[in-house]
Write an enzyme that holds these catalytic residues in place. Structure first.
Site, mmCIF file in Angstrom:
data_model
loop_
_atom_site.group_PDB
_atom_site.id
_atom_site.type_symbol
_atom_site.label_atom_id
_atom_site.label_comp_id
_atom_site.label_asym_id
_atom_site.label_seq_id
_atom_site.Cartn_x
_atom_site.Cartn_y
_atom_site.Cartn_z
ATOM 1 N N LYS A 54 12.381 59.975 -62.399
ATOM 2 C CA LYS A 54 13.324 59.044 -63.024
ATOM 3 C C LYS A 54 12.964 58.780 -64.483
ATOM 4 O O LYS A 54 11.805 58.543 -64.811
ATOM 5 C CB LYS A 54 13.322 57.731 -62.235
ATOM 6 C CG LYS A 54 14.190 56.623 -62.818
ATOM 7 C CD LYS A 54 14.149 55.411 -61.915
ATOM 8 C CE LYS A 54 14.779 54.191 -62.536
ATOM 9 N NZ LYS A 54 14.786 53.030 -61.623
ATOM 10 N N TYR A 76 10.127 52.085 -60.197
ATOM 11 C CA TYR A 76 10.370 50.661 -60.347
ATOM 12 C C TYR A 76 11.864 50.442 -60.607
ATOM 13 O O TYR A 76 12.552 51.309 -61.138
ATOM 14 C CB TYR A 76 9.495 49.998 -61.403
ATOM 15 C CG TYR A 76 9.543 50.519 -62.826
ATOM 16 C CD1 TYR A 76 10.673 50.357 -63.624
ATOM 17 C CD2 TYR A 76 8.418 51.104 -63.400
ATOM 18 C CE1 TYR A 76 10.696 50.789 -64.933
ATOM 19 C CE2 TYR A 76 8.419 51.532 -64.719
ATOM 20 C CZ TYR A 76 9.565 51.369 -65.483
ATOM 21 O OH TYR A 76 9.577 51.797 -66.786
ATOM 22 N N CYS A 77 12.364 49.303 -60.169
ATOM 23 C CA CYS A 77 13.788 48.952 -60.250
ATOM 24 C C CYS A 77 14.686 50.074 -59.720
ATOM 25 O O CYS A 77 15.577 50.559 -60.414
ATOM 26 C CB CYS A 77 14.184 48.594 -61.682
ATOM 27 S SG CYS A 77 15.764 47.722 -61.803
ATOM 28 N N PRO A 78 14.447 50.526 -58.467
ATOM 29 C CA PRO A 78 15.266 51.603 -57.926
ATOM 30 C C PRO A 78 16.709 51.157 -57.701
ATOM 31 O O PRO A 78 16.968 49.996 -57.378
ATOM 32 C CB PRO A 78 14.571 51.933 -56.596
ATOM 33 C CG PRO A 78 13.915 50.645 -56.202
ATOM 34 C CD PRO A 78 13.481 50.010 -57.494
ATOM 35 N N LEU A 129 15.457 44.697 -60.679
ATOM 36 C CA LEU A 129 14.081 44.243 -60.515
ATOM 37 C C LEU A 129 13.285 44.569 -61.775
ATOM 38 O O LEU A 129 13.858 44.909 -62.806
ATOM 39 C CB LEU A 129 13.473 44.896 -59.266
ATOM 40 C CG LEU A 129 14.197 44.608 -57.944
ATOM 41 C CD1 LEU A 129 13.555 45.390 -56.805
ATOM 42 C CD2 LEU A 129 14.223 43.124 -57.641
#
Length: 281
Positions: free
Chosen positions: A159, A146-148, A92
């Site tokens: 992260k 974001y973008c896990p 994502l």
């Protein structure tokens, strides 16, 4: 095969675009990795590592590009000074900027290099170049980032990196983005607002991230030490030298350039769909 055996290549080639990439649209990087996949797929025993850094860009996943109010989200990002592109690998939305270091390790596809092993290989390689944080690095999903993904890398729940893969024409590109410096939470706030505008309360066909900005940080924030692309390039080269009989710099040949132009044209066509000026909601 062990991770070290998978990483070993008779020859490792290094392709540095950490400076030249700042003047390039990031769609060139995704086209380049496809080109390098084709090259290593034809060369047994050779791997290519490519470092790349780009100016302010948000890279969307294909699912992101189908959000109900995507044009509103894209317009917000462009007003903040970001280019917007759609990637050709999984995942994502992520942020690229001069404080984000990207590394692609490109291998010939073989039976020993499953999808999970490809991710494990990049996790191990990243730990090897981040000695000051090695023991504290955890791989596992940070859902509020974001973008896990399963192979998020974090320290104390924050992260700093994410990994993706691209498999095409006999080659595998395992790609990681590392937040070197700057504010991880500010980048997260940008993507949080993008989703707020692109969704705008409407139902969605996938579960987009509910971001908690404090769950993201940069290596500099986590370690208290400065990080630059030069530092990470140097460490990468040191590790590659230990995992090969020969280390050299990579240069594109005429055939590579032809393939690159073809792959770039495909990426341009894909990204024609994302401009907020092309259509109205």
């Amino acid at each position: 095969m062990t991770i070290q055996q998978l990483l070993y290549r008779k020859k490792w080639l290094f392709f540095d675009q950490s400076v030249s990439g700042l003047a390039m649209n990031p769609i060139h990087s995704f086209a380049m990795d496809d080109t390098l996949c084709r090259r290593v797929g034809e060369q047994d025993g050779t791997g290519i590592a490519r470092s790349w850094v780009h100016d302010k860009t948000v890279v969307l996943g294909i699912q992101d590009s189908r959000l109900p109010f995507i044009n509103d989200g894209v317009q917000f990002l462009t007003e903040k000074g970001y280019q917007v592109i759609i990637r050709n690998s999984g995942g994502l939305a992520v942020v690229l900027d001069p404080g984000i270091y990207n590394l692609s390790l490109v291998f010939r596809e073989d039976k020993g290099l499953s999808i999970d092993r490809g991710y494990d290989l990049m996790v191990a390689f990243t730990r090897s170049i981040l000695n000051e944080l090695n023991e504290n690095i955890v791989d596992g999903e940070i859902k509020e980032s974001y973008c896990p993904g399963r192979y998020d890398l974090s320290v104390h729940g924050q992260k700093f990196a994410g990994i993706s893969q691209r498999r095409i024409r006999g080659g595998v590109a395992v790609q990681i983005y590392l937040a070197m410096n700057g504010s991880g939470s500010e980048r997260a706030k940008l993507i949080e607002e993008f989703y707020r505008r692109a969704v705008n309360g409407a139902p969605t066909k996938y579960e987009y991230p509910r971001i908690v900005p404090e769950k993201m940080a940069s290596l500099e924030e986590l370690s208290g030490h400065p990080f630059t692309s030069e530092t990470l390039n140097h460490r990468t080269l040191q590790q590659l030298q230990q995992q090969s009989d020969q280390l050299a710099m990579y240069e594109l040949n005429e055939e590579d350039w032809e393939r690159y132009e073809y792959n770039l044209a495909r990426m341009v066509k894909r990204n024609e769909k994302v401009s907020p000026l092309d259509e109205e909601n």
